[in-house]
Motif scaffolding. Structure first.
Motif, PDB file in Angstrom:
ATOM      1  N   GLY A 106      -9.972   9.084  -1.428  1.00  0.00           N
ATOM      2  CA  GLY A 106      -8.751   8.742  -0.893  1.00  0.00           C
ATOM      3  C   GLY A 106      -7.687   9.419  -1.255  1.00  0.00           C
ATOM      4  O   GLY A 106      -6.576   9.296  -0.902  1.00  0.00           O
ATOM      5  N   LEU A 107      -7.910  10.695  -2.001  1.00  0.00           N
ATOM      6  CA  LEU A 107      -6.575  11.450  -2.328  1.00  0.00           C
ATOM      7  C   LEU A 107      -6.047  12.245  -1.206  1.00  0.00           C
ATOM      8  O   LEU A 107      -4.951  12.203  -1.137  1.00  0.00           O
ATOM      9  N   GLY A 108      -6.783  12.608  -0.105  1.00  0.00           N
ATOM     10  CA  GLY A 108      -6.124  13.136   1.016  1.00  0.00           C
ATOM     11  C   GLY A 108      -5.344  12.228   1.902  1.00  0.00           C
ATOM     12  O   GLY A 108      -4.229  12.490   2.196  1.00  0.00           O
ATOM     13  N   ARG A 109      -5.780  11.042   1.721  1.00  0.00           N
ATOM     14  CA  ARG A 109      -4.877   9.848   2.438  1.00  0.00           C
ATOM     15  C   ARG A 109      -3.525   9.773   1.552  1.00  0.00           C
ATOM     16  O   ARG A 109      -2.660   9.534   2.377  1.00  0.00           O
ATOM     17  N   ALA A 110      -3.806   9.600   0.239  1.00  0.00           N
ATOM     18  CA  ALA A 110      -2.772   9.331  -0.390  1.00  0.00           C
ATOM     19  C   ALA A 110      -1.449  10.780  -0.174  1.00  0.00           C
ATOM     20  O   ALA A 110      -0.501  10.330  -0.314  1.00  0.00           O
TER      21      ALA A 110
END
Length: 342
Positions: A102-106
């Motif tokens: 989920g880091l890309g989304r963050a």
């Protein structure tokens, strides 16, 4: 017991924060090894570090790192063009070992917040697509953009081309003769004073507007701004220009540049000929004459990259005549920035 990473922490990325910058460089190198092929130049530490201090002309940069447990695992760079409503996502990178969490989304969410803060209405990114005869490219960037609500642009894109000097020798027949009535001139990273404004006018108009009209609008030399960025990032450049003998005007020029950390790679930049001087083969002459000079001084160069708007068929044809081969298409993706943050 499996280690559970801490919540991501977003921190501004500043050139004087040596430890964070070093981790950021390691992140970009790891991402490049995982995601790119041998045609792409590896990240150059001097160039990247310099980019934190020196933005391209007419833009500002907003750089951020994201940490987990004190280590940089992601990075975001927004390019903010002067006087435009867009924020351009130039970097949105997650370390290969930290993906699918989920880091890309963050990072994307943080990009939207920053775009709102800067008063921008549209988030823009340029993504690469494969060509029918080109190498296969992964679908992950486009899938991620779609999942984030971005829409692929329908208009013309860019065409990226590579020249492999191990396979093609554009100088096998030498450099063409300079047409009567014209003379070639050369310079390095710093443009001579007499050409600084004409170079700026040619580049800003792409040679299509009357030179005197554009020069009146060039109050501060664009060339000087570009040089400041190049020098600050440790790049060196080579230029060849062509002067119209009767008028003494600069009729066109070409520019290539390279980073300090990649001796084998060269970037072919702007080549422009004023519309009043087209039809004499000056574009090909400029590129070949400049390449001959570069290879005398930079004999390690083996790969040359360039990109053009795909509608610019005359320049693409010049590149093809030199041995450049199409590699990928560059397409703009956009997403509206909701000012409410919804």
């Amino acid at each position: 017991m499996n280690h559970v990473p801490s919540d991501p922490e977003f921190v501004p990325l500043a050139a004087d924060d040596g430890d964070t910058v070093a981790q950021w460089l390691d992140l970009l190198a790891a991402s490049a090894r995982a995601d790119t092929d041998s045609l792409n130049a590896p990240p150059c530490a001097a160039d990247l570090t310099g980019s934190l201090r020196f933005a391209p002309p007419g833009t500002a940069l907003d750089d951020w790192a994201v940490r987990e447990d004190g280590r940089v695992v992601g990075a975001l760079r927004l390019v903010l063009p002067d006087g435009a409503p867009v924020a351009v996502v130039d970097q949105l990178v997650v370390h290969p070992a930290a993906r699918r969490r989920g880091l890309g989304r963050a990072l994307h969410g943080h990009a939207l917040q920053l775009a709102r803060k800067h008063g921008r209405t549209t988030l823009v990114a340029t993504l690469a697509e494969g060509l029918p005869d080109g190498p296969p490219l992964g679908a992950v960037p486009a899938a991620f953009a779609t999942a984030m609500g971005a829409v692929r642009g329908a208009g013309p894109g860019g065409l990226r081309q590579w020249l492999d000097l191990n396979r093609h020798d554009p100088l096998a027949d030498g450099v063409p003769a300079t047409p009567a009535g014209y003379s070639l001139v050369t310079w390095g990273t710093i443009t001579p004073d007499e050409y600084a404004v004409p170079v700026s006018a040619l580049e800003l108009s792409l040679g299509d507007a009357p030179a005197d009209t554009v020069q009146q609008e060039v109050r501060t030399s664009y060339a000087r701004q570009f040089e400041r960025m190049r020098v600050g990032r440790g790049r060196r450049a080579y230029h060849t220009g062509v002067v119209h003998d009767a008028s003494g005007e600069l009729a066109g020029y070409t520019s290539v540049s390279k980073t300090t950390g990649n001796p084998g790679f060269l970037l072919q930049g702007m080549t422009v000929v004023h519309r009043a001087h087209r039809g004499h083969g000056l574009g090909l002459l400029l590129k070949l004459a400049n390449l001959e000079r570069v290879l005398r001084e930079e004999p390690a160069v083996r790969l040359i990259e360039t990109a053009n708007d795909e509608t610019n068929r005359p320049m693409i044809a010049v590149n093809e005549a030199m041995g450049f081969e199409p590699y990928e298409r560059l397409v703009s993706w956009t997403r509206d920035v909701d000012p409410s943050g919804a």
